[in-house]
Scaffold this motif. Sequence first.
Motif: not given
Length: 427
Positions: A232-234, A352-353, A375-380, A386-402
Amino acid sequence: SIGVGLIGMGVVGSGVARAITENSTVLHNHVGLPLKLMKVAVRDTSKQREFMVSRNILGDNPEELINDESVNIVVELMGGEHPALELILAAVKNGKHVVTANKEVISKHGSHIFSLARENNVRVLFEASVGGGIPIISPLMRDLVANNIKSIKAIINGTTNYILTRMANEQADYQQMLQEAQKLGYAESDPTSDVEGVDAAYKLSILSTLAFRANVKDTDIFTEGITNLTDKDFLYAKELGYSIKLLAIATRTDSSVLGRVHPALIPEDQMLAKVDDVLNAVEVETDLLGKLLFHGPGAGSMPTSSAVVADIVNIARTISDGTDLLDPVRLSDGIDIRSIDTLITKYYFRLEAEDQPGVLARIAAVLGDCGISISSFIQKGLGDQSTDAELVIMTHEANESSVTRAVSSLRELDVVRMIGNVIRVVE
């Protein structure tokens, strides 16, 4: 003549013995004196090998080889930390030059070995320890010394690069591609060192030590393997315009170095994104030259033998000419190691949510509370049943600890079923 003693005669050792024996005339011309294989030490003298040496020089006692006065250069190709380390140290103390392909020993004990070699006026060369036949150690020690090296980005493990290439091209899962790599001889029966990033961390610590003239050990490198990646990641990476590679990255900021090995999303148009199968590549960014890419076969008998024999010739020339030995590795004490927690980059989340109104807003609120913006997201959807969906979220720059805090908070959110993966983005 100049005598060579060989410890270990597996695939690479056999290639080195063959090159010294069959290319003797060419090597003589390069060096100015004959190069002769004087002794070979192996565990089992009765074993059939790819290249068979004379029984007269074959034995099972490496200490005897190290103490032999006819041996000027000891070549250690047995691998592993022990007893290879002890043999290298004994050879250096005995006034022998050393050539090794041992990434683990150089990564863990390089600074001690270099210091001891300096005291005994001998050279220890290790071109084959990183990148097989790719010439990268020598340029970092010599050719790029006028440059301030800013960063290293590398694909330096052929096993994982093969697996990830096949997962991307075949939409196959990790276990299936690992088994294929094992059948083809690209992966060991116990692949842990490769797939968990340990092998790449050894190599990155060596490159970092040379590039930044800092004592960077394998334990200073943040390491994360490829075992959590799925097909899925690929698929999502391709949809978003990225490739996934196991990257070894080291960056210097002022007087500190951050080293890390982990899967990363790379834009498809970048050079490293196009390095596939068992090939390796090292991208070095400097102040004077910009970005340089060293690319080629990173393992195998002939490529690795090429690097080993080149080191032998390098040392043999100084012996033949009676010239002073250059001191190639001088390290600085004023450089600190930074934690991965200080990293700032973009991130990919796959989770998944519940497929209900307001769920994305709750997830975004958790991210926002940790200082992470989307930054952007994909929902499928996950199917009619199933009553769930898969979300892919791309972020802007963020700190690793955050991001670490956000992942912990998302796991506690009742509408989140699971966090499939979190992958750093390298652009």
